[in-house]
Design a protein around this motif. Sequence first.
Motif, PDB file in Angstrom:
ATOM      1  N   GLY A  21      -5.060   7.918   6.333  1.00 59.65           N
ATOM      2  CA  GLY A  21      -5.234   7.458   7.707  1.00 59.65           C
ATOM      3  C   GLY A  21      -6.513   6.660   7.894  1.00 59.65           C
ATOM      4  O   GLY A  21      -6.514   5.607   8.541  1.00 59.65           O
ATOM      5  N   LEU A  22      -7.602   7.146   7.316  1.00 59.92           N
ATOM      6  CA  LEU A  22      -8.876   6.438   7.408  1.00 59.92           C
ATOM      7  C   LEU A  22      -8.797   5.080   6.730  1.00 59.92           C
ATOM      8  O   LEU A  22      -9.321   4.090   7.243  1.00 59.92           O
ATOM      9  N   THR A  23      -8.123   5.024   5.602  1.00 57.48           N
ATOM     10  CA  THR A  23      -7.944   3.759   4.895  1.00 57.48           C
ATOM     11  C   THR A  23      -7.180   2.764   5.774  1.00 57.48           C
ATOM     12  O   THR A  23      -7.560   1.595   5.874  1.00 57.48           O
ATOM     13  N   ALA A  24      -6.116   3.226   6.402  1.00 56.66           N
ATOM     14  CA  ALA A  24      -5.315   2.358   7.268  1.00 56.66           C
ATOM     15  C   ALA A  24      -6.137   1.834   8.438  1.00 56.66           C
ATOM     16  O   ALA A  24      -6.146   0.624   8.714  1.00 56.66           O
ATOM     17  N   VAL A  25      -6.844   2.717   9.110  1.00 55.69           N
ATOM     18  CA  VAL A  25      -7.618   2.328  10.297  1.00 55.69           C
ATOM     19  C   VAL A  25      -8.741   1.368   9.928  1.00 55.69           C
ATOM     20  O   VAL A  25      -8.931   0.329  10.582  1.00 55.69           O
ATOM     21  N   THR A  26      -9.498   1.686   8.874  1.00 52.90           N
ATOM     22  CA  THR A  26     -10.633   0.825   8.524  1.00 52.90           C
ATOM     23  C   THR A  26     -10.182  -0.542   8.029  1.00 52.90           C
ATOM     24  O   THR A  26     -10.831  -1.550   8.324  1.00 52.90           O
ATOM     25  N   SER A  27      -9.079  -0.584   7.297  1.00 51.66           N
ATOM     26  CA  SER A  27      -8.621  -1.881   6.787  1.00 51.66           C
ATOM     27  C   SER A  27      -8.160  -2.797   7.924  1.00 51.66           C
ATOM     28  O   SER A  27      -8.502  -3.987   7.941  1.00 51.66           O
ATOM     29  N   VAL A  28      -7.419  -2.266   8.867  1.00 55.73           N
ATOM     30  CA  VAL A  28      -6.965  -3.084   9.998  1.00 55.73           C
ATOM     31  C   VAL A  28      -8.152  -3.462  10.892  1.00 55.73           C
ATOM     32  O   VAL A  28      -8.232  -4.606  11.375  1.00 55.73           O
ATOM     33  N   VAL A  57      -1.837  -6.050   5.814  1.00 51.34           N
ATOM     34  CA  VAL A  57      -3.037  -5.290   5.457  1.00 51.34           C
ATOM     35  C   VAL A  57      -2.757  -3.796   5.594  1.00 51.34           C
ATOM     36  O   VAL A  57      -3.096  -3.001   4.709  1.00 51.34           O
ATOM     37  N   LEU A  58      -2.132  -3.400   6.685  1.00 47.25           N
ATOM     38  CA  LEU A  58      -1.823  -1.994   6.930  1.00 47.25           C
ATOM     39  C   LEU A  58      -0.916  -1.417   5.843  1.00 47.25           C
ATOM     40  O   LEU A  58      -1.202  -0.360   5.269  1.00 47.25           O
ATOM     41  N   VAL A  59       0.166  -2.116   5.552  1.00 50.22           N
ATOM     42  CA  VAL A  59       1.125  -1.637   4.546  1.00 50.22           C
ATOM     43  C   VAL A  59       0.475  -1.561   3.167  1.00 50.22           C
ATOM     44  O   VAL A  59       0.638  -0.569   2.451  1.00 50.22           O
ATOM     45  N   LEU A 119     -12.238  -4.556  -1.504  1.00 50.19           N
ATOM     46  CA  LEU A 119     -13.361  -3.651  -1.764  1.00 50.19           C
ATOM     47  C   LEU A 119     -13.435  -2.527  -0.737  1.00 50.19           C
ATOM     48  O   LEU A 119     -13.749  -1.381  -1.088  1.00 50.19           O
ATOM     49  N   LEU A 120     -13.148  -2.838   0.511  1.00 51.77           N
ATOM     50  CA  LEU A 120     -13.163  -1.813   1.550  1.00 51.77           C
ATOM     51  C   LEU A 120     -12.115  -0.745   1.276  1.00 51.77           C
ATOM     52  O   LEU A 120     -12.411   0.448   1.282  1.00 51.77           O
ATOM     53  N   VAL A 121     -10.885  -1.179   1.045  1.00 51.84           N
ATOM     54  CA  VAL A 121      -9.806  -0.227   0.764  1.00 51.84           C
ATOM     55  C   VAL A 121     -10.137   0.582  -0.492  1.00 51.84           C
ATOM     56  O   VAL A 121     -10.007   1.810  -0.506  1.00 51.84           O
ATOM     57  N   GLY A 122     -10.591  -0.093  -1.535  1.00 55.04           N
ATOM     58  CA  GLY A 122     -10.940   0.599  -2.765  1.00 55.04           C
ATOM     59  C   GLY A 122     -12.033   1.632  -2.559  1.00 55.04           C
ATOM     60  O   GLY A 122     -11.937   2.759  -3.041  1.00 55.04           O
ATOM     61  N   THR A 123     -13.064   1.270  -1.825  1.00 47.05           N
ATOM     62  CA  THR A 123     -14.178   2.183  -1.592  1.00 47.05           C
ATOM     63  C   THR A 123     -13.739   3.419  -0.800  1.00 47.05           C
ATOM     64  O   THR A 123     -14.067   4.547  -1.157  1.00 47.05           O
TER      65      THR A 123
END
Length: 147
Positions: A21-28, A57-59, A119-123
């Motif tokens: 969930g955090l990954t989804a929110v931060t990426s969008v 991006v979300l998917v 990089l954001l998603v990876g981190t």
Amino acid sequence: MTITTSSPTRIAGRSRLAVVGLTAVTSVAWWVVLTKVFGIDLAAKQGSIIQVGAISVLVAAIAMAFAGWALLAILEHNTLAARRAWTITASICCVLSLGSPLSGGIGTGAKLGLASLHLLVGTVVILGLRRTALSTAARCTPSGISK
């Protein structure tokens, strides 16, 4: 040897779902900053020219978080040093994933923006899932048994 009936202090599935969930929110959220605040056109050439939108991006972020979760679960089941092996493997994958935006992005802004999304998603995935990984001692001690 005493058998205890205490419940586990960590519920891996819920913590890992929070990472997804955090990954989804931060990426969008970062996509919004890149496109709406900085005005970067996130276009890439992958066969044809594509516009990278919020849904894409979300998917992709959710898919990568679940893929990381699956890899960590497999490593926890099959290796003793799962946390270390997963962190190294995921870090290498994150760095290698930068090849796509840096070669496919159209323009410097798009290349840097798409790379920053990677990089954001990876981190978030690497640090978040690493935190949920069971230690070797926790996985090697039969649950419910204390000395």
